[in-house]
Write a protein that holds these residues in place. Structure first.
Motif, mmCIF file in Angstrom:
data_model
loop_
_atom_site.group_PDB
_atom_site.id
_atom_site.type_symbol
_atom_site.label_atom_id
_atom_site.label_comp_id
_atom_site.label_asym_id
_atom_site.label_seq_id
_atom_site.Cartn_x
_atom_site.Cartn_y
_atom_site.Cartn_z
ATOM 1 N N ALA A 169 0.830 -1.205 0.000
ATOM 2 C CA ALA A 169 0.000 0.000 0.000
ATOM 3 C C ALA A 169 0.865 1.255 0.000
ATOM 4 C CB ALA A 169 -0.929 -0.004 1.218
ATOM 5 N N GLY A 170 1.973 1.233 0.768
ATOM 6 C CA GLY A 170 2.875 2.377 0.777
ATOM 7 C C GLY A 170 3.485 2.641 -0.583
ATOM 8 N N GLU A 171 3.866 1.566 -1.282
ATOM 9 C CA GLU A 171 4.408 1.743 -2.629
ATOM 10 C C GLU A 171 3.358 2.342 -3.563
ATOM 11 O OE1 GLU A 171 5.761 -2.071 -3.810
ATOM 12 O OE2 GLU A 171 7.409 -2.147 -2.348
ATOM 13 N N SER A 172 2.110 1.928 -3.404
ATOM 14 C CA SER A 172 1.042 2.472 -4.245
ATOM 15 C C SER A 172 0.834 3.957 -3.969
ATOM 16 C CB SER A 172 -0.256 1.706 -4.010
ATOM 17 O OG SER A 172 -0.108 0.335 -4.347
ATOM 18 N N ILE A 173 0.872 4.344 -2.688
ATOM 19 C CA ILE A 173 0.686 5.752 -2.332
ATOM 20 C C ILE A 173 1.836 6.596 -2.874
ATOM 21 C CG2 ILE A 173 0.651 7.357 -0.387
ATOM 22 C CD1 ILE A 173 -0.927 5.281 1.172
ATOM 23 N N GLU A 174 3.076 6.110 -2.715
ATOM 24 C CA GLU A 174 4.216 6.856 -3.239
ATOM 25 C C GLU A 174 4.164 6.940 -4.763
ATOM 26 O OE1 GLU A 174 8.134 6.092 -1.835
ATOM 27 O OE2 GLU A 174 7.465 5.554 0.181
ATOM 28 N N GLY A 175 3.739 5.857 -5.408
ATOM 29 C CA GLY A 175 3.619 5.887 -6.861
ATOM 30 C C GLY A 175 2.612 6.924 -7.331
ATOM 31 N N LEU A 176 1.475 7.014 -6.619
ATOM 32 C CA LEU A 176 0.488 8.033 -6.952
ATOM 33 C C LEU A 176 1.065 9.429 -6.783
ATOM 34 C CD1 LEU A 176 -2.409 8.985 -7.577
ATOM 35 C CD2 LEU A 176 -2.921 8.713 -5.126
ATOM 36 N N ALA A 177 1.798 9.661 -5.686
ATOM 37 C CA ALA A 177 2.387 10.979 -5.447
ATOM 38 C C ALA A 177 3.387 11.352 -6.543
ATOM 39 C CB ALA A 177 3.064 11.004 -4.079
ATOM 40 N N ARG A 178 4.158 10.388 -7.002
ATOM 41 C CA ARG A 178 5.144 10.686 -8.048
ATOM 42 C C ARG A 178 4.465 10.974 -9.387
ATOM 43 N NH1 ARG A 178 9.918 9.914 -5.724
ATOM 44 N NH2 ARG A 178 10.025 8.437 -3.972
ATOM 45 N N ARG A 179 3.349 10.310 -9.653
ATOM 46 C CA ARG A 179 2.614 10.627 -10.885
ATOM 47 C C ARG A 179 2.004 12.026 -10.808
ATOM 48 N NH1 ARG A 179 1.564 5.095 -10.359
ATOM 49 N NH2 ARG A 179 -0.365 5.431 -9.186
ATOM 50 N N VAL A 180 1.515 12.395 -9.625
ATOM 51 C CA VAL A 180 1.014 13.763 -9.439
ATOM 52 C C VAL A 180 2.145 14.765 -9.637
ATOM 53 C CG1 VAL A 180 0.065 15.364 -7.738
ATOM 54 C CG2 VAL A 180 -0.877 13.060 -7.915
ATOM 55 N N ARG A 241 -3.361 2.252 10.181
ATOM 56 C CA ARG A 241 -4.503 2.393 9.282
ATOM 57 C C ARG A 241 -4.896 3.859 9.112
ATOM 58 N NH1 ARG A 241 -6.853 -1.513 12.573
ATOM 59 N NH2 ARG A 241 -8.569 -0.109 13.080
ATOM 60 N N VAL A 242 -4.922 4.591 10.209
ATOM 61 C CA VAL A 242 -5.346 5.988 10.151
ATOM 62 C C VAL A 242 -4.319 6.830 9.392
ATOM 63 C CG1 VAL A 242 -5.773 8.036 11.553
ATOM 64 C CG2 VAL A 242 -6.761 5.855 12.220
ATOM 65 N N VAL A 243 -3.027 6.576 9.630
ATOM 66 C CA VAL A 243 -1.984 7.337 8.935
ATOM 67 C C VAL A 243 -2.090 7.133 7.434
ATOM 68 C CG1 VAL A 243 0.500 7.462 8.545
ATOM 69 C CG2 VAL A 243 -0.374 7.441 10.873
ATOM 70 N N LEU A 244 -2.232 5.882 7.005
ATOM 71 C CA LEU A 244 -2.311 5.600 5.575
ATOM 72 C C LEU A 244 -3.602 6.156 4.970
ATOM 73 C CD1 LEU A 244 -0.928 1.944 5.450
ATOM 74 C CD2 LEU A 244 0.228 4.023 4.715
ATOM 75 N N ARG A 245 -4.712 5.957 5.661
ATOM 76 C CA ARG A 245 -6.000 6.387 5.103
ATOM 77 C C ARG A 245 -6.066 7.905 4.993
ATOM 78 N NH1 ARG A 245 -9.229 4.929 1.614
ATOM 79 N NH2 ARG A 245 -9.040 2.808 2.440
ATOM 80 N N PHE A 300 5.476 14.412 1.260
ATOM 81 C CA PHE A 300 4.327 14.064 2.090
ATOM 82 C C PHE A 300 4.042 12.564 2.007
ATOM 83 C CE2 PHE A 300 -0.215 13.232 2.473
ATOM 84 C CZ PHE A 300 -0.499 13.780 3.710
ATOM 85 N N ALA A 301 4.075 12.005 0.794
ATOM 86 C CA ALA A 301 3.834 10.572 0.640
ATOM 87 C C ALA A 301 4.897 9.755 1.358
ATOM 88 C CB ALA A 301 3.791 10.203 -0.841
ATOM 89 N N VAL A 302 6.154 10.192 1.287
ATOM 90 C CA VAL A 302 7.228 9.498 1.997
ATOM 91 C C VAL A 302 6.989 9.562 3.500
ATOM 92 C CG1 VAL A 302 9.700 9.512 2.501
ATOM 93 C CG2 VAL A 302 8.897 9.869 0.157
ATOM 94 N N LEU A 303 6.564 10.710 3.996
ATOM 95 C CA LEU A 303 6.264 10.850 5.425
ATOM 96 C C LEU A 303 5.150 9.902 5.847
ATOM 97 C CD1 LEU A 303 6.424 12.303 8.177
ATOM 98 C CD2 LEU A 303 4.869 14.030 7.244
ATOM 99 N N VAL A 304 4.111 9.796 5.037
ATOM 100 C CA VAL A 304 2.969 8.954 5.370
ATOM 101 C C VAL A 304 3.358 7.487 5.433
ATOM 102 C CG1 VAL A 304 0.759 8.117 4.480
ATOM 103 C CG2 VAL A 304 1.242 10.552 4.503
ATOM 104 N N THR A 305 4.245 7.066 4.549
ATOM 105 C CA THR A 305 4.579 5.643 4.432
ATOM 106 C C THR A 305 5.829 5.259 5.197
ATOM 107 O OG1 THR A 305 5.790 6.110 2.376
ATOM 108 C CG2 THR A 305 3.484 5.484 2.182
ATOM 109 N N THR A 306 6.399 6.162 6.010
ATOM 110 C CA THR A 306 7.611 5.871 6.769
ATOM 111 C C THR A 306 7.240 5.416 8.165
ATOM 112 O OG1 THR A 306 8.890 7.502 5.524
ATOM 113 C CG2 THR A 306 9.775 6.816 7.639
ATOM 114 N N ASP A 307 7.811 4.253 8.592
ATOM 115 C CA ASP A 307 7.489 3.686 9.900
ATOM 116 C C ASP A 307 8.489 4.104 10.975
ATOM 117 O OD1 ASP A 307 5.276 2.380 8.950
ATOM 118 O OD2 ASP A 307 6.374 0.567 8.426
#
Length: 420
Positions: A169-180, A241-245, A300-307
């Motif tokens: 899911a994190g890879e998908s979120i980062e991929g979306l951010a890079r396309r944006v 869950r909340v961070v990703l959502r 921002f996407a990197v921040l969201v997906t960083t543990d």
């Protein structure tokens, strides 16, 4: 030395492959089916009790949360399908017309036993089992095998924790951010020059296509959220869950605003054609501003997906610095637009709309805004969970001492020092 380095890289790839959720799920399914087959060999009178591993394979495909919340219905659907298949194998066997009757009967039985969304699985289980039960000796042997497979499948889901799909899911979120980011950079480059209306409209269509990417990311995130619920391998699953959502929600808002920006620039290109969208100095500032905002979206996407907390703090500092620089560029653009409108008030509403929309993205990515949003969402989810499943909250407090999630505790301590 080079051979040792290549060997180390190969070993690293092998370890990562074995930790891949797809590989983990395949190993769990194979283990559950094998265990069910070994047990059925001892308890079932059949020489080849394939129904047991088949049932275990069907049951173990769900996450732990799904097992506890919908597992009973799933097992009921499998058992009902197996019983229907047994009846058909004893009466008519497998033919083209019996297969059609089997499907109709299985769907009817699925509605009768009220397995809800698993009604199709009754027919699926019946068709699969009919192929291995067409030469069965007794129905009771198949029932025993089914129960063995169901118990083993449920046991594997409870004892062998399902894979966690957060990384995917994190890879998908980062991929979306890079396309944006890529689209925003192209929009900025074209805004700095003479952009035909057709070219601006093409960027608008690209922005609209981002909606399909959001749907795919949302599906990956739902799978990750399911794998986090009640998973013993995960601490603070609610926080993850909340961070990703909330992160995906923010990116979705940014894509919507970007679509509005491209629409505004398309209208501006039609109004000003064949002149440039902006004067040369203003266009250069627009390009720089969109470039800085685009970098902030990825940060921002990197921040969201960083543990890891250290990496998260570094990503937050980088995002804060980028937003501060973008805000300064925005202020400069506002001054240039004001001076331009004072000289020529035509299309003033479109110029103002571009500035407003970029400012909205900056506000959405703001770290303080995100902290308050996370705190509110955590409180809401915790309250709903306590109301819906009080026994889970009681058990978690007993086992974990009622600990508050790390981010929620930090935000509670920091909130009095912040201004809304």
């Amino acid at each position: 030395m080079q051979d040792a380095r290549e060997w180390t890289e190969s070993l690293g790839r092998l370890v990562r492959r074995h930790r891949d959720p797809v590989v983990v799920q395949a190993l769990r399914s194979a283990a559950a089916a094998s265990i069910a087959y070994v047990i059925a060999l001892r308890l079932s009178p059949e020489p080849r009790p394939l129904t047991a591993p088949l049932t275990a394979l069907l049951v173990v495909q769900v996450t732990l949360y799904s097992t506890l919340t919908t597992g009973i219905r799933r097992v009921n659907s499998v058992v009902a399908g197996v019983l229907v298949a047994i009846a058909f194998s004893l009466l008519v066997g497998l033919t083209w017309w019996s297969l059609a009757l089997l499907i109709v009967a299985s769907l009817a039985v699925g509605h009768l036993v009220r397995v809800d969304e698993f009604v199709p699985e009754v027919a699926i289980s019946a068709m699969l089992v009919l192929g291995v039960t067409s030469v069965g000796d007794t129905a009771w042997a198949r029932i025993v095998e089914t129960l063995i497979g169901a118990v083993v499948g449920l046991g594997c889901n409870l004892l062998l924790a399902p894979p966690v799909w957060v990384d995917k899911a994190g890879e998908s979120i980062e991929g979306l951010a890079r396309r944006v980011r890529q689209l925003m950079l192209r929009v900025g480059e074209e805004a700095a020059g003479r952009t035909p209306a057709e070219q601006a409209a093409a960027r608008l269509h690209e922005a609209r296509r981002l909606d399909h990417d959001i749907v795919e990311v949302d599906a990956a995130l739902r799978q990750a959220e399911d794998s986090l619920r009640l998973n013993p391998r995960v601490r603070e699953g609610l926080l993850h869950r909340v961070v990703l959502r909330t992160g995906l929600d923010t990116l979705e808002i940014c894509t919507v605003v970007l679509r509005v920006i491209t629409r505004t620039l398309t209208d501006l290109a039609k109004e000003r054609e064949p002149d440039p969208l902006f004067p040369p100095e203003t266009g250069a500032v627009v390009e720089r501003l969109l470039s800085e905002v685009a970098d902030a979206v990825v940060s921002f996407a990197v921040l969201v997906t960083t543990d890891v907390s250290v990496n998260a703090e570094s990503a937050e500092e980088r995002l804060t610095a980028e937003l501060r620089q973008a805000a300064a560029t925005r202020d400069k653009l506002a001054q240039l637009l004001l001076e331009g409108i004072q000289r020529d008030a035509r299309q003033w509403q479109l110029f103002g709309a571009v500035l407003t929309e970029v400012n909205r993205i900056i506000d959405e990515l703001d770290t303080e805004h995100r902290s308050h949003r996370l705190l509110e969402e955590l409180d809401r989810c915790s309250r709903e969970q306590r109301e819906r499943m009080p026994w889970v909250t009681w058990l978690r407090e007993r086992l974990g001492g009622g600990r508050m999630p790390r981010l929620q505790r930090r935000n509670r301590e920091a909130t009095p020092r912040r201004s809304l």
